[in-house]
Design an enzyme around this catalytic site. Sequence first.
Site, PDB file in Angstrom:
ATOM      1  N   GLY A  43       0.621  -0.722   0.141  1.00  0.00           N
ATOM      2  CA  GLY A  43      -0.229   0.307   0.112  1.00  0.00           C
ATOM      3  C   GLY A  43       0.717   1.609  -0.408  1.00  0.00           C
ATOM      4  N   GLU A  98       3.979   4.492   5.803  1.00  0.00           N
ATOM      5  CA  GLU A  98       2.051   3.898   5.940  1.00  0.00           C
ATOM      6  C   GLU A  98       1.858   4.250   5.005  1.00  0.00           C
ATOM      7  OE1 GLU A  98       1.526   1.020   5.822  1.00  0.00           O
ATOM      8  OE2 GLU A  98       0.944  -0.364   7.023  1.00  0.00           O
ATOM      9  N   ASP A  99       0.391   3.470   4.166  1.00  0.00           N
ATOM     10  CA  ASP A  99      -0.562   4.832   4.008  1.00  0.00           C
ATOM     11  C   ASP A  99      -2.001   4.837   4.422  1.00  0.00           C
ATOM     12  OD1 ASP A  99      -1.032   1.383   3.793  1.00  0.00           O
ATOM     13  OD2 ASP A  99      -2.125   1.576   2.382  1.00  0.00           O
ATOM     14  N   ASP A 102      -4.871   1.569  10.183  1.00  0.00           N
ATOM     15  CA  ASP A 102      -6.149   1.279  10.623  1.00  0.00           C
ATOM     16  C   ASP A 102      -6.696   0.497  12.739  1.00  0.00           C
ATOM     17  OD1 ASP A 102      -9.435   0.462  11.415  1.00  0.00           O
ATOM     18  OD2 ASP A 102      -8.793  -1.321   9.130  1.00  0.00           O
ATOM     19  N   LYS A 130      -6.664   6.638  10.820  1.00  0.00           N
ATOM     20  CA  LYS A 130      -8.813   5.828  10.933  1.00  0.00           C
ATOM     21  C   LYS A 130      -8.297   5.249  12.038  1.00  0.00           C
ATOM     22  CE  LYS A 130     -10.762   2.451   7.803  1.00  0.00           C
ATOM     23  NZ  LYS A 130     -11.109   1.804   7.448  1.00  0.00           N
ATOM     24  N   PHE A 152     -14.448   2.230   3.897  1.00  0.00           N
ATOM     25  CA  PHE A 152     -13.541   1.497   3.282  1.00  0.00           C
ATOM     26  C   PHE A 152     -12.852   2.124   2.474  1.00  0.00           C
ATOM     27  CE2 PHE A 152     -11.678  -1.567   0.640  1.00  0.00           C
ATOM     28  CZ  PHE A 152     -11.469  -2.276   1.467  1.00  0.00           C
ATOM     29  N   ASP A 159      -6.198  -0.603  -1.042  1.00  0.00           N
ATOM     30  CA  ASP A 159      -7.073  -1.366  -2.798  1.00  0.00           C
ATOM     31  C   ASP A 159      -8.239  -1.883  -1.857  1.00  0.00           C
ATOM     32  OD1 ASP A 159      -5.324  -3.264  -0.633  1.00  0.00           O
ATOM     33  OD2 ASP A 159      -5.984  -4.865  -1.664  1.00  0.00           O
ATOM     34  N   ARG A 165      -5.809   0.807  -6.124  1.00  0.00           N
ATOM     35  CA  ARG A 165      -4.402   1.074  -6.085  1.00  0.00           C
ATOM     36  C   ARG A 165      -4.224   2.041  -6.796  1.00  0.00           C
ATOM     37  NH1 ARG A 165      -2.213  -2.174  -2.237  1.00  0.00           N
ATOM     38  NH2 ARG A 165      -2.871  -4.658  -2.100  1.00  0.00           N
TER      39      ARG A 165
HETATM   40  C1  PRP Z   1      -3.220  -2.340   5.256  1.00  0.00           C
HETATM   41  C2  PRP Z   1      -2.430  -1.230   5.254  1.00  0.00           C
HETATM   42  C3  PRP Z   1      -1.659  -1.310   6.673  1.00  0.00           C
HETATM   43  C4  PRP Z   1      -2.340  -2.088   7.347  1.00  0.00           C
HETATM   44  C5  PRP Z   1      -3.334  -1.019   7.819  1.00  0.00           C
HETATM   45  O1  PRP Z   1      -1.903  -3.729   4.754  1.00  0.00           O
HETATM   46  O2  PRP Z   1      -1.189  -1.192   3.999  1.00  0.00           O
HETATM   47  O3  PRP Z   1      -0.408  -1.727   6.212  1.00  0.00           O
HETATM   48  O4  PRP Z   1      -3.447  -2.973   6.508  1.00  0.00           O
HETATM   49  O5  PRP Z   1      -4.293  -2.197   8.904  1.00  0.00           O
HETATM   50  P1  PRP Z   1      -3.936  -2.687  10.674  1.00  0.00           P
HETATM   51  O6  PRP Z   1      -3.643  -0.804  11.082  1.00  0.00           O
HETATM   52  O7  PRP Z   1      -4.806  -2.786  10.623  1.00  0.00           O
HETATM   53  O8  PRP Z   1      -2.402  -3.180  10.580  1.00  0.00           O
HETATM   54  P2  PRP Z   1      -2.523  -4.855   4.236  1.00  0.00           P
HETATM   55  O9  PRP Z   1      -2.530  -5.793   4.953  1.00  0.00           O
HETATM   56  O10 PRP Z   1      -3.958  -4.537   3.467  1.00  0.00           O
HETATM   57  O11 PRP Z   1      -1.278  -5.132   2.842  1.00  0.00           O
HETATM   58  P3  PRP Z   1      -1.351  -4.101   1.726  1.00  0.00           P
HETATM   59  O12 PRP Z   1      -0.629  -3.090   2.147  1.00  0.00           O
HETATM   60  O13 PRP Z   1      -0.160  -4.869   0.878  1.00  0.00           O
HETATM   61  O14 PRP Z   1      -2.765  -3.539   1.176  1.00  0.00           O
END
Ligand code: PRP
Length: 174
Positions: A43, A98-99, A102, A130, A152, A159, A165
Site C-alpha cells: 500500500g 504507511e498508507d 487502522d 483511521k 473502506f 486496494d 491502488r
Molecule cells: C494495510 C495497510 C497497512 C495495514 C493497516 O495493509 O497498508 O499496512 O493494512 O491496517 P492495521 O492498522 O489494521 O494493521 P494490507 O494488510 O491490506 O496489505 P497491502 O498494503 O499489501 O494492501
Amino acid sequence: MSEQKIKVMISKEEVTDKIIQMAEVLNKEYKGKSLHLICILKGSVFFMCELAKYLDVPVTVDFMQVSSYGDGMVSSGMIKVKLELSESLEGKDVLIVEDIIDTGRTLRYLRDKFAEQNPASLKICTLLDKPTNRQQGFIEADYTGFVIEDKFVVGYGLDCAQKYRNLPYIGVIE
Ligand code: PRP
C-alpha cells in the site's frame, strides 16, 4: 465483477498538497541527518515515492511486505511477513512509511520488530489515520496526513481485492 462506483473523499490536489506539507516538516526535523525510509508494501509505495520527491535531506529506502487483510475488507488479525528488509537498521534514522493505520496491529508489530535492531531513531509517518478501530494508546503516528472516518477507502496505494491502488485520489466505494 462489474465496475464499482467510487466517490472522491480526498482529491488528488489535496493529497499532493498534504504530502508536500509533510515533506516540509520532515525536512526541518531531519535537517543535517539522513533519513532511511521503510516502505510497507504494497500500500505505501505510492505515498513513499511521492513523499521522497519533496525531501531535501539525503534519503535511502528499503521495503518490507506484510499483509493482514488479504483480499478481504476486514483485518484478519494475523500479520504475514512476505518480504523482509534488505539491510540492518542499526544506527539509522528510520521513518516507517504507511498508507493507513487502522487497528494499528501492523505498525505495532513492525515498530517492535524494528526497534530490536537499535536504530538511532524510529518514527512513523502515515498518509491516513483511521482511529475508530484502535484502542487508545495502542500506537500513534508521529506524522499524519489525514485523519479519516471509518470508511473502506481505496486509491493512492489502498486496494479492494488488489484493485484501485493506482487512483491518484482517496475514494470510497459506493
Ligand atoms: C494495510 C495497510 C497497512 C495495514 C493497516 O495493509 O497498508 O499496512 O493494512 O491496517 P492495521 O492498522 O489494521 O494493521 P494490507 O494488510 O491490506 O496489505 P497491502 O498494503 O499489501 O494492501
